[in-house]
Design an enzyme around this catalytic site. Structure first.
Site, PDB file in Angstrom:
ATOM      1  N   SER A 139       0.855  -1.184   0.000  1.00  0.00           N
ATOM      2  CA  SER A 139       0.000   0.000   0.000  1.00  0.00           C
ATOM      3  C   SER A 139       0.888   1.230   0.000  1.00  0.00           C
ATOM      4  O   SER A 139       2.028   1.190   0.495  1.00  0.00           O
ATOM      5  CB  SER A 139      -0.887   0.018   1.243  1.00  0.00           C
ATOM      6  OG  SER A 139      -1.524   1.277   1.407  1.00  0.00           O
ATOM      7  N   TYR A 152      -1.428  -0.215  10.537  1.00  0.00           N
ATOM      8  CA  TYR A 152      -1.661  -0.631   9.152  1.00  0.00           C
ATOM      9  C   TYR A 152      -0.493  -0.215   8.265  1.00  0.00           C
ATOM     10  O   TYR A 152       0.052  -1.023   7.502  1.00  0.00           O
ATOM     11  CB  TYR A 152      -2.967  -0.038   8.616  1.00  0.00           C
ATOM     12  CG  TYR A 152      -3.167  -0.331   7.144  1.00  0.00           C
ATOM     13  CD1 TYR A 152      -3.426  -1.629   6.716  1.00  0.00           C
ATOM     14  CD2 TYR A 152      -3.048   0.679   6.181  1.00  0.00           C
ATOM     15  CE1 TYR A 152      -3.579  -1.913   5.369  1.00  0.00           C
ATOM     16  CE2 TYR A 152      -3.206   0.403   4.839  1.00  0.00           C
ATOM     17  CZ  TYR A 152      -3.468  -0.892   4.436  1.00  0.00           C
ATOM     18  OH  TYR A 152      -3.598  -1.181   3.095  1.00  0.00           O
TER      19      TYR A 152
END
Length: 256
Positions: A139, A152
């Protein structure tokens, strides 16, 4: 030689889109997912196009992963590709307000689950040799911090470094490793992150023309079908509407 692909987290989002794209091209598929009903429906649909083997699995369960992979049917035993897609974000609150249980789940899924599937399937990918490939779903959060990204973002930074390090260890095997780093993408991922809050989900994408799972699937299809002598190390994708914010500055003297 037929091409066989193993996809984790295939019941929604990028995983489902990849399963559909590769089935369309005739690749044999091993699909994993936690939701049995969804997985069975997807396998039944795609089996009209190609051979499909479904595994109801949680990638966090090391023992279950070991058993399932050890007992793959012979016709699915030799893999050309692995897409490590299973992953999630939980919550977007500042770190002091977050749940440690959510943090554990993200670490166990995004890091340990990816580790398990990669290590357990490496011998099969190496047996295929030249042209085989691992695609890890990272990501932009692994490179660019933002409020609420904390654990995250940390897990995706791990994916980035793990992918690069795998390249070193796999030199000479012919197995390629790629880290795909999407930005704003509209999928069930955000609905999970926001605990099913549909209004918050809608607001996230309103007017943004975000990336779609099919865009990522098409990108991954290109990566795994690139000439065997080419490795796409890292590929970062954002919608045109998304860019970087400036540095945040607190002007309260630490008294906010």
């Amino acid at each position: 030689m037929s091409n066989t692909l193993f996809i984790t987290g295939a019941t929604s989002g990028f995983g489902e889109a990849c399963a559909r794209r590769f089935a369309e091209a005739g690749w044999k598929l091993v699909l994993t997912g936690r939701r049995e009903e969804r997985l069975n429906a997807l396998c039944a649909e795609l089996s009209k196009q190609t051979e499909v083997h479904g595994l109801v699995l949680d990638v966090r369960d090391r023992k279950a992963m070991e058993e399932a992979i050890a007992n793959l049917p012979p016709s699915f035993a030799k893999l050309r590709g692995l897409i490590n897609n299973a992953g999630l974000a939980l919550g977007a609150d500042p770190a002091p307000k977050c749940s440690l249980d959510d943090w554990d789940t993200m670490v166990d899924t995004n890091i340990k689950g990816l580790m398990y599937s990669t290590r357990l399937l490496l011998p099969r990918l190496i047996a295929h040799g030249r042209g085989a490939g691992i695609v890890n779903l990272g990501s932009v959060a692994g490179s660019y911090p933002y409020p609420g990204s904390h654990v995250y973002g940390g897990t995706k930074a791990f994916v980035q470094q793990f992918s690069l390090s795998l390249r070193c260890d796999l030199q000479g095997t012919g197995v390629r490793v790629s880290n795909i780093e999407p930005g704003l993408c509209e999928s069930e991922f955000s609905l999970v992150r926001f605990a099913g809050d549909q209004e918050r989900y809608n607001a996230t994408y309103a007017g943004a023309d975000p990336i779609q799972p099919q865009d990522i699937a098409e990108t991954i299809f290109w990566v795994l079908n690139a000439p065997a002598h080419i490795n796409i190390n890292t590929l970062e994708l954002m919608p045109v509407s998304q860019t970087w914010a400036g540095f945040a500055i607190d002007r309260s003297g630490g008294k906010a």
